[in-house]
Enzyme design. Structure first.
Site, PDB file in Angstrom:
ATOM      1  N   GLU A   1       0.826  -1.212   0.000  1.00  0.00           N
ATOM      2  CA  GLU A   1       0.000   0.000   0.000  1.00  0.00           C
ATOM      3  C   GLU A   1       0.856   1.257   0.000  1.00  0.00           C
ATOM      4  OE1 GLU A   1      -3.624   0.094   2.391  1.00  0.00           O
ATOM      5  OE2 GLU A   1      -2.820   1.893   3.373  1.00  0.00           O
TER       6      GLU A   1
ATOM      7  N   ALA B   1      -9.072  11.790   3.938  1.00  0.00           N
ATOM      8  CA  ALA B   1     -10.355  12.019   4.609  1.00  0.00           C
ATOM      9  C   ALA B   1     -11.232  12.954   3.786  1.00  0.00           C
ATOM     10  CB  ALA B   1     -10.118  12.612   5.996  1.00  0.00           C
TER      11      ALA B   1
ATOM     12  N   HIS C   1      -8.161   3.307  -3.172  1.00  0.00           N
ATOM     13  CA  HIS C   1      -9.092   3.374  -2.059  1.00  0.00           C
ATOM     14  C   HIS C   1     -10.157   4.406  -2.427  1.00  0.00           C
ATOM     15  CE1 HIS C   1      -6.235   1.806   1.313  1.00  0.00           C
ATOM     16  NE2 HIS C   1      -5.937   1.268   0.147  1.00  0.00           N
TER      17      HIS C   1
ATOM     18  N   GLY D   1     -14.242   5.729   5.632  1.00  0.00           N
ATOM     19  CA  GLY D   1     -13.398   6.920   5.705  1.00  0.00           C
ATOM     20  C   GLY D   1     -13.680   7.753   6.934  1.00  0.00           C
ATOM     21  N   ASP D   2     -12.863   8.775   7.117  1.00  0.00           N
ATOM     22  CA  ASP D   2     -12.975   9.670   8.270  1.00  0.00           C
ATOM     23  C   ASP D   2     -13.606  10.988   7.866  1.00  0.00           C
ATOM     24  OD1 ASP D   2     -11.629   7.835   9.973  1.00  0.00           O
ATOM     25  OD2 ASP D   2      -9.716   8.504   9.128  1.00  0.00           O
TER      26      ASP D   2
ATOM     27  N   ALA E   1     -19.701   1.922   5.043  1.00  0.00           N
ATOM     28  CA  ALA E   1     -18.989   1.190   3.995  1.00  0.00           C
ATOM     29  C   ALA E   1     -19.892   0.212   3.262  1.00  0.00           C
ATOM     30  CB  ALA E   1     -17.784   0.465   4.587  1.00  0.00           C
TER      31      ALA E   1
ATOM     32  N   TYR F   1     -11.327  -5.511  11.147  1.00  0.00           N
ATOM     33  CA  TYR F   1     -10.674  -5.000  12.352  1.00  0.00           C
ATOM     34  C   TYR F   1     -10.522  -6.111  13.387  1.00  0.00           C
ATOM     35  CZ  TYR F   1     -11.600  -0.496  10.250  1.00  0.00           C
ATOM     36  OH  TYR F   1     -11.623   0.564   9.374  1.00  0.00           O
TER      37      TYR F   1
ATOM     38  N   HIS G   1     -13.263  -2.014  15.406  1.00  0.00           N
ATOM     39  CA  HIS G   1     -13.199  -0.615  14.994  1.00  0.00           C
ATOM     40  C   HIS G   1     -13.287   0.279  16.230  1.00  0.00           C
ATOM     41  CE1 HIS G   1     -14.200   3.185  13.058  1.00  0.00           C
ATOM     42  NE2 HIS G   1     -13.855   2.642  11.908  1.00  0.00           N
TER      43      HIS G   1
ATOM     44  N   LYS H   1     -21.118  -5.653   4.962  1.00  0.00           N
ATOM     45  CA  LYS H   1     -20.288  -5.323   3.800  1.00  0.00           C
ATOM     46  C   LYS H   1     -20.173  -6.511   2.856  1.00  0.00           C
ATOM     47  CE  LYS H   1     -16.891  -3.618   6.463  1.00  0.00           C
ATOM     48  NZ  LYS H   1     -15.639  -2.929   6.889  1.00  0.00           N
TER      49      LYS H   1
ATOM     50  N   GLN I   1      -6.993  -4.070   9.410  1.00  0.00           N
ATOM     51  CA  GLN I   1      -6.166  -3.079  10.092  1.00  0.00           C
ATOM     52  C   GLN I   1      -4.943  -3.814  10.617  1.00  0.00           C
ATOM     53  OE1 GLN I   1      -4.595  -0.310  10.815  1.00  0.00           O
ATOM     54  NE2 GLN I   1      -6.543   0.721  11.193  1.00  0.00           N
TER      55      GLN I   1
ATOM     56  N   PHE J   1      -0.133   6.510  15.358  1.00  0.00           N
ATOM     57  CA  PHE J   1      -1.008   5.797  14.433  1.00  0.00           C
ATOM     58  C   PHE J   1      -1.913   4.820  15.185  1.00  0.00           C
ATOM     59  CE2 PHE J   1       2.401   6.102  10.871  1.00  0.00           C
ATOM     60  CZ  PHE J   1       1.951   7.357  10.532  1.00  0.00           C
TER      61      PHE J   1
END
Length: 289
Positions: free
Chosen positions: A14, A48, A73, A104-105, A119, A141, A145, A161, A172, A212
């Site tokens: 990525e 974001a 993405h 997303g944020d 999502a 996650y 999450h 999803k 993640q 992070f």
């Protein structure tokens, strides 16, 4: 983990879209070196609220044209259906056949979440608009999450999803391997059986890693924190410790049947490629874990 062993392994790296010409030049060098190990695809992040939309688009198309499948993405928070449809059409016209679909944020100061808030709604919209033109990746996650109301609700959100049309997932990053095994076991019990590829974050800077991890809810085990703290500003020892620890973790994941690995490169070569080489993934088709 039985459900994961049935899937063909895939390996990916990525990137984030560079802001400057110097950043573009650096990413090109990183891309060239990582392309040498023949990954299944690259992916490129999306800021974001779509804040990197044009840079993500440019980066994805440029990388894809160079011979390695590249997945953009796309996040739905702060976006309209019209703008997402436009992006999907542009990607399809340029031969892109894989999408990483995320909620997303919400950017600071943005008043509206947009027309698609979750999502699963984004996945459903992509399917309605583009049919089966894209392989859709979603996020998973292992440690849940950070905004989920509880663990059960997070698992149900993931299932939504998949029901909406997701083909596979990338997790993640995590350092507690049991959290990944537990996630897969729970999904199997729910009859949710798509490939869930572990996301791997190389360790190169302790303070950045803490920042992070606090933001995304990834736990750094106490023994790892203590060891990294003990190295202080000794960046070489931090890098070496992270490489050894993650090589061992990745080996265990692959031995247990994980369907590949996804490396969060932060646009760097050495941390990810060192783990790759330690695992012998240059000859991955010949390895029987």
């Amino acid at each position: 983990m039985q459900s994961q062993k049935q899937f063909k392994r895939r390996f990916s790296f990525e990137f984030f879209p560079p802001k400057t010409d110097k950043g573009k030049e650096k990413l090109q060098g990183v891309r060239d070196q990582l392309a040498g190990v023949n990954p299944d695809f690259f992916s490129v992040t999306f800021g974001a609220g779509g804040s990197t939309r044009d840079r993500t688009l440019e980066t994805v198309i440029n990388l894809h044209k160079q011979g390695i499948s590249t997945a953009p993405h796309i996040s739905c928070i702060g976006s309209t259906k019209e703008s997402i449809a436009e992006l999907l059409d542009l990607y399809r016209e340029n031969g892109i056949n894989r999408i990483v679909a995320l909620r997303g944020d919400m950017p600071s100061g943005m008043g509206s979440a947009g027309e698609l808030r979750y999502a699963n709604e984004l996945v459903g919209f992509i399917r309605d608009h583009s049919g089966d033109a894209f392989n859709i990746e979603v996020a998973a996650y292992p440690e849940f999450h950070p905004q989920a109301r509880n663990a059960e609700e997070d698992l149900k959100n993931f299932a939504r999803k998949v029901e909406a049309g997701a083909n596979s997932a990338i997790t993640q990053y995590f350092f507690n391997i049991d959290s990944y095994f537990y996630l897969i076991d729970r999904l199997e019990r729910m009859n949710v059986t798509i490939p869930v590829v572990p996301g791997i974050m190389p360790i190169v800077n302790y303070s950045n890693l803490v920042r992070f991890s606090d933001m995304c809810g990834a736990e750094i085990p106490r023994w790892v924190r203590k060891q990294l703290e003990a190295y202080g500003d000794d960046s070489e020892s931090i890098r070496k410790f992270g490489e050894d620890m993650l090589t061992e973790m990745c080996g265990k994941l692959l031995e247990a049947g994980a369907p590949g690995l996804h490396f969060y490169t932060l646009n760097q070569v050495e941390p990810s490629i060192s783990i790759w080489k330690n695992l012998g993934l240059g000859e991955r088709d010949k390895i029987a874990f």
